[in-house]
Design an enzyme around this catalytic site. Sequence first.
Site, mmCIF file in Angstrom:
data_model
loop_
_atom_site.group_PDB
_atom_site.id
_atom_site.type_symbol
_atom_site.label_atom_id
_atom_site.label_comp_id
_atom_site.label_asym_id
_atom_site.label_seq_id
_atom_site.Cartn_x
_atom_site.Cartn_y
_atom_site.Cartn_z
ATOM 1 N N SER A 281 0.843 -1.192 0.000
ATOM 2 C CA SER A 281 0.000 0.000 0.000
ATOM 3 C C SER A 281 0.879 1.243 0.000
ATOM 4 O O SER A 281 1.973 1.240 0.571
ATOM 5 C CB SER A 281 -0.901 -0.008 1.239
ATOM 6 O OG SER A 281 -1.475 1.259 1.460
ATOM 7 N N ARG A 320 -23.496 -13.021 -46.140
ATOM 8 C CA ARG A 320 -22.424 -12.145 -45.651
ATOM 9 C C ARG A 320 -23.024 -11.188 -44.646
ATOM 10 O O ARG A 320 -23.981 -10.484 -44.946
ATOM 11 C CB ARG A 320 -21.765 -11.348 -46.791
ATOM 12 C CG ARG A 320 -20.578 -10.487 -46.359
ATOM 13 C CD ARG A 320 -19.314 -11.317 -46.154
ATOM 14 N NE ARG A 320 -18.847 -11.851 -47.422
ATOM 15 C CZ ARG A 320 -18.494 -13.131 -47.597
ATOM 16 N NH1 ARG A 320 -18.576 -13.977 -46.586
ATOM 17 N NH2 ARG A 320 -18.088 -13.560 -48.762
#
Length: 451
Positions: A281, A320
């Site tokens: 930390s 497609r």
Amino acid sequence: MTPSPVNPADGAVWGVLYGTDAMRGAVGEMALLQRMLDVEAALARAEAGLGIVPQAAADAITAAARAEQLDLAALAKATRNTGYPVVGLVKQLGALAGEEAARWTHWGATTQDILDTALVLALRDGFQLIRDDLEDTIDALAARAREHRDTVMAGRTHLQHALPVTFGYKCAVWLSPLLNLRERLDDLLPRLLRVQFGGAVGTLASLGNKGPAVAEGLARELGLGVPEIPWHVARDTLAEAVSWCGILCGALSKIATDVMLLMQTEVGEVFEPHEAGRGGSSTMPQKRNPIACEYVLAQARGVHALVPQVMAAMALDHERGTGPWQAEPLAIPQAMLLTHGALDQARQIAQGMTVDAARMRRNLEATGDAIMAEAVMMALAPVMGRGAAHDAVHHACDVALAERVPLAEALGRDDAVASRMGAEEIARITDPASYLGSAGLFVDRVLARLS
């Protein structure tokens, strides 16, 4: 100016926490461009073998098919105009191969043939990376399960002490889904690793009666399978592959969640691998945060968000797609990257975790062995009746917790219990190691699957 990444997983700084460089090398943009060129070159060779394309042209195309020779700025400009990189890539490949060879590049193919087959090649590389790390993670968890087969700890339900288990049993619970996933992957890959070659609408009409032979030759050149029909508008195997990634990440999330909870200060039974400064930390020097667990969970959530995107891309129109297919590049490589990142972190946890068996024992004893209440009740019920046994054990647990004495001592004070069960029997029945059920058998069964 090189564009700055928006997704942290692609950044120079944040990227070290998300994904791996190995996977970026397999499914990143330059890898995919090279795979497109590989497909174009393989197509030319396959067609040369059938007398469709001159051998000299195939040789020239193969020699020129190197991504580092591409003009990326020009390719980006062409891609903006056409909507796909293949047209610009083929034009540059032809220029590099020479005027005569350029006439034969991309012969009989369509854009999606190149993109899809290139993606399959990239996924083959990517899944090999995942398979290797999955194997290492399986081996590490198996070793833990074997080592701690009889290491007793508290089993927890709803985050509370429930009944005793062993840490080996917990590792086997983590391991079993990974063995399932290994089997599923081996079953999936033959369906996934197939060439896509169909021409304009999938019928290979431009190649006449030689179309299927070209597809077979292309597949041989690339080491891929041949589908029974072109799959350009049938995206089930791609969706299955990304869904597999999602399931793997879910299994890894279970491991990360458990380890993260076991790392809590008040528990302190298992820890991630530690190195100086890791998980620290900026303001609290004592902290040892579960960094690897946190990034397993973060990357898993990222993959889980991408699975629906690939599922939605299955809704292609006619021969497609107009939109759904174009969404896949946003999801599939990123899902592979985050999956490998989550697995890489989980592998490190499995290989380097610290197990504190003494703390496990102290935590078992923290409630005065109240975790053995069910075992005592089940032993007393045949001689006292279930209701009376439940009440007697419940009272003894209250005494043990209130006075901070072992459950065995509290039970010995109860005349109704002591008259039916001697001190030695009470000591035996309140030992957590005596109430593990079939935990050891289940560990052995899971480990037996490794062979």
